[in-house]
Structures are given as structure tokens and as C-alpha cells.
Design a protein around this motif. Structure first.
Motif, PDB file in Angstrom:
ATOM      1  N   HIS A  42     -24.227  13.359 -16.410  1.00 51.86           N
ATOM      2  CA  HIS A  42     -23.253  12.952 -15.395  1.00 51.86           C
ATOM      3  C   HIS A  42     -21.810  13.127 -15.852  1.00 51.86           C
ATOM      4  CE1 HIS A  42     -24.058   9.496 -18.012  1.00 51.86           C
ATOM      5  NE2 HIS A  42     -22.846   9.074 -17.719  1.00 51.86           N
ATOM      6  N   GLY A  45     -19.676  16.042 -14.536  1.00 52.55           N
ATOM      7  CA  GLY A  45     -18.966  15.803 -13.283  1.00 52.55           C
ATOM      8  C   GLY A  45     -17.625  15.136 -13.504  1.00 52.55           C
ATOM      9  N   TRP A  46     -17.554  14.240 -14.506  1.00 50.49           N
ATOM     10  CA  TRP A  46     -16.285  13.596 -14.827  1.00 50.49           C
ATOM     11  C   TRP A  46     -15.224  14.647 -15.152  1.00 50.49           C
ATOM     12  CZ3 TRP A  46     -17.806   9.358 -18.985  1.00 50.49           C
ATOM     13  CH2 TRP A  46     -18.617   8.389 -18.357  1.00 50.49           C
ATOM     14  N   GLU A  48     -15.210  17.944 -14.561  1.00 49.99           N
ATOM     15  CA  GLU A  48     -14.906  18.855 -13.457  1.00 49.99           C
ATOM     16  C   GLU A  48     -14.003  18.186 -12.422  1.00 49.99           C
ATOM     17  OE1 GLU A  48     -17.654  22.098 -11.385  1.00 49.99           O
ATOM     18  OE2 GLU A  48     -18.044  20.088 -10.597  1.00 49.99           O
ATOM     19  N   GLN A  49     -14.326  16.963 -12.043  1.00 48.53           N
ATOM     20  CA  GLN A  49     -13.525  16.251 -11.041  1.00 48.53           C
ATOM     21  C   GLN A  49     -12.103  15.988 -11.544  1.00 48.53           C
ATOM     22  OE1 GLN A  49     -15.757  12.730  -9.974  1.00 48.53           O
ATOM     23  NE2 GLN A  49     -17.545  13.930  -9.386  1.00 48.53           N
ATOM     24  N   LYS A  50     -11.981  15.612 -12.804  1.00 50.13           N
ATOM     25  CA  LYS A  50     -10.648  15.354 -13.358  1.00 50.13           C
ATOM     26  C   LYS A  50      -9.836  16.638 -13.441  1.00 50.13           C
ATOM     27  CE  LYS A  50      -7.609  12.448 -14.941  1.00 50.13           C
ATOM     28  NZ  LYS A  50      -7.049  11.399 -14.067  1.00 50.13           N
ATOM     29  N   PHE A  52     -10.003  19.233 -11.451  1.00 44.86           N
ATOM     30  CA  PHE A  52      -9.542  19.578 -10.106  1.00 44.86           C
ATOM     31  C   PHE A  52      -8.398  18.661  -9.660  1.00 44.86           C
ATOM     32  CE2 PHE A  52     -14.070  21.231  -9.055  1.00 44.86           C
ATOM     33  CZ  PHE A  52     -13.814  22.379  -9.787  1.00 44.86           C
ATOM     34  N   SER A  53      -8.498  17.372  -9.982  1.00 43.51           N
ATOM     35  CA  SER A  53      -7.454  16.439  -9.560  1.00 43.51           C
ATOM     36  C   SER A  53      -6.145  16.713 -10.302  1.00 43.51           C
ATOM     37  CB  SER A  53      -7.907  14.991  -9.780  1.00 43.51           C
ATOM     38  OG  SER A  53      -8.055  14.701 -11.158  1.00 43.51           O
ATOM     39  N   LYS A 207     -18.702  28.243  -8.896  1.00 44.95           N
ATOM     40  CA  LYS A 207     -17.823  27.918  -7.772  1.00 44.95           C
ATOM     41  C   LYS A 207     -17.384  29.181  -7.037  1.00 44.95           C
ATOM     42  CE  LYS A 207     -17.221  23.391  -7.923  1.00 44.95           C
ATOM     43  NZ  LYS A 207     -17.601  22.526  -6.779  1.00 44.95           N
ATOM     44  N   GLN A 220      -9.960  25.039  -5.503  1.00 42.74           N
ATOM     45  CA  GLN A 220      -9.684  24.370  -6.775  1.00 42.74           C
ATOM     46  C   GLN A 220      -9.283  25.347  -7.876  1.00 42.74           C
ATOM     47  OE1 GLN A 220     -12.637  24.375  -5.168  1.00 42.74           O
ATOM     48  NE2 GLN A 220     -13.570  22.331  -5.059  1.00 42.74           N
TER      49      GLN A 220
END
Length: 324
Positions: A42, A45-46, A48-50, A52-53, A207, A220
């Protein structure tokens, strides 16, 4: 001895950089720890999400990335022109998404009247924020600190999570950029974590393939703009379809160990950047083993070293051998 980051970043020579962060613990950053059997999947995902943000806040774009079990690869583009175009309010608003700022910057955003002294100190703060928003060091610092805090909290421990510093490589021309991006996108395949690019989870190539199916480019990621032109729009200087073909073909060669196949195939990108099939295979197989600093054609490498006053040209011989 570690080299100061300011002696590795030269935006006059290139705005593309390859960054690598490695986990310092025996426990995995992501994936499954074979010793304990515990899964950290998991955490991919941390990251990847960070990523993009942060790309929405910083004036830095993501060209390629791969989140592996104990390290991450990211190819970044520094858009310093964008940072200089943004007005003071936009800069402060962006920075406040990362940090609280100062009482003065908060007062500024609330529209309160500022004295001449306050306006002076505000301008100095804005200059600092503007520089940080186009800084790879700050981008990686915020990313890694966020992941380290979350992992430490989950593991109920304290201490260092990452190695002391992330590693960075300057990508001085199209050849180096294309080779590095393919190297990053094919990391899961070389590690036998995936069989194909489209099944390589938490990678930029997955992606891009998902977007290509719908004739779109992922928002992204930095888009592909096609071949270089005099007034080229912002974007990667080659075409998406050729890059995806390149990654697929290169991955097939590495996986099946069939270097002869690429010799009979002419990809437009390889012809344009003038790399032989044999050298291309070497570049995309052992990129970080072959190169330990700036990467590019000899003339680009010389210019980069001169701008940073580097007396030792660590990669020059390999650049001359593989990219000339």
C-alpha cells in the motif's frame, strides 16, 4: 565525499534530472518483506499520490517514475520559467499548501494593509518561496519526509527511513533523457516484478499506456510534444507512440536476451538521437551502473562541467563511448 546539490544542478544546461531515493532499513519501503511476510504494498500508493500532489504545487513536472520495493526512481523537469511568471500571491498560495508560512504571508493573503517594512520583508520571503518551488532538493525533501513520517507512524518507530540524501543525475540531451526514462519505466520488468509495461504497477509507463488507449496523455505527467522545433511547446521532445514502442521493444530484448532483434528494427527515436542498438541496450540495462553523474553527449557534458566549474568529468569517457 558527497557533492553539494548546487554543484549538480545547472538549469542553464538542462532542466531534466533523474532522482533516486533508497530506503535505509532492512524492512521494505513497499512490496512484501520476505523475512517477516508483512506486506507494504500500500505504500506504493502513498508515493504515487504524493508525487502527483506535489507536481501541482511545485513548478516541477514528472517525466517518469517507478516505485520499487526499497527505492524510487523519478525523472523530473524543472519549469523555472513558470515559477518566474507566477505573481506573488500565487507563489504564497502554493507554498501555504505545503507549510503554514509566516504571520506576514498569512496577513498578506488576508488582504490586510502592509507597512513599507512589511512589504520589504514579504518580497524577500516571496523570493525564497519562488526559488523553493522550482527546487528539486525541496521537492524531494517534502516527498521523502512525508513518506518517512507515515512509515514511521505505521511501524511505530522513529529514526531515519531514507538514506542520507537522494541521488540526482543531470540528463543533458534527448538521448540521455530517452535512455533514462526507458530505464526507469522498465525497472519492474528487470526486477521480475512485472512481465509487461502495462502490468507494471505504480510506474509512469503504465499511466501513459492507460492514457494512450483513450488517445489522451495523463494530466499528472509531462506530456509528449513531438519533435523539437524552434518554438517548441512545453513537453518531452519526442512522440508518445514512438516512446511506447521503444519501451516495449527494449523491454522485450532485456527480458528475452535477444539483442539481435533490435539490430533489424529501426525506431525513429533511435535514428534521431543517433544511438546504435548495442549502445542503447547497454544504456537502458545498466544506466545507473554506467553513469554516476551528469549524462549526455560529450559536447553537452563539457558545457555542463564548465558552467559548474567542475574539474573532474566523471562520466565523460562513458558519454563519449555510448552517446557520441
Amino acid at each position: 565525499m558527497a557533492i553539494a546539490r548546487k554543484r549538480q544542478i545547472s538549469l542553464a544546461d538542462t532542466k531534466y534530472y533523474h532522482c533516486i531515493s533508497r530506503c535505509v532499513r532492512n524492512a521494505y519501503l513497499c512490496g512484501e518483506d520476505s523475512l517477516t511476510g508483512k506486506s507494504y504494498e500500500h505504500r506504493r500508493g502513498w508515493v504515487e499520490q504524493k508525487l502527483f500532489s506535489l507536481a501541482k504545487i511545485f513548478c516541477i513536472d514528472i517525466c517518469a517514475y517507478a516505485v520499487m520495493s526499497n527505492h524510487t526512481h523519478i525523472v523530473l523537469y524543472v519549469d523555472d520559467k513558470k515559477a518566474n511568471r507566477l505573481n506573488d500571491k500565487a507563489i504564497v498560495l502554493r507554498w501555504h499548501k505545503l507549510c503554514k508560512g509566516t504571520p506576514l504571508t498569512q496577513k498578506f493573503l488576508q488582504g490586510e494593509e502592509l507597512s513599507s517594512t512589511e512589504r520589504y520583508f514579504l518580497s524577500q520571503t516571496v523570493i525564497q518561496y519562488r526559488e523553493r518551488l522550482s527546487s528539486i532538493s525541496w521537492f524531494m525533501r517534502v516527498l521523502n519526509e512525508h513518506i518517512a513520517r507515515k512509515a514511521n507512524k505505521e511501524d511505530k518507530c522513529t529514526g531515519r527511513f531514507w538514506e542520507g540524501r537522494f541521488k540526482s543525475q543531470a540528463l543533458l540531451d534527448e538521448a540521455a533523457l530517452a535512455a533514462c526514462m526507458a530505464y526507469v519505466d522498465l525497472n519492474p520488468i528487470r526486477a521480475k516484478a512485472a512481465k509487461t509495461p502495462e502490468s507494471s504497477n505504480f510506474t509512469s509507463v503504465q499511466k501513459r499506456i492507460e492514457g494512450a488507449k483513450n488517445s489522451k496523455q495523463p494530466k499528472q505527467l509531462l506530456k509528449f510534444a513531438g519533435k523539437p522545433r524552434k518554438f517548441m511547446p512545453k513537453g518531452l521532445p519526442f512522440e508518445l507512440k514512438y516512446y511506447l514502442e521503444l519501451v516495449e521493444l527494449t523491454g522485450r530484448i532485456i527480458r528475452d536476451d535477444k539483442p539481435g532483434f533490435i539490430e533489424s528494427t529501426q525506431l525513429p527515436l533511435l535514428e534521431r538521437v543517433n544511438i546504435s542498438p548495442e549502445n542503447w541496450l547497454k544504456l537502458t540495462t545498466d544506466f545507473t551502473r554506467v553513469f554516476h553523474g551528469a549524462v549526455g553527449k560529450p559536447q553537452s557534458h563539457v558545457s555542463y562541467c564548465e558552467h559548474l566549474n567542475k574539474k573532474r568529468r566523471v562520466n565523460y569517457s562513458n558519454c563519449k563511448k555510448l552517446l557520441a
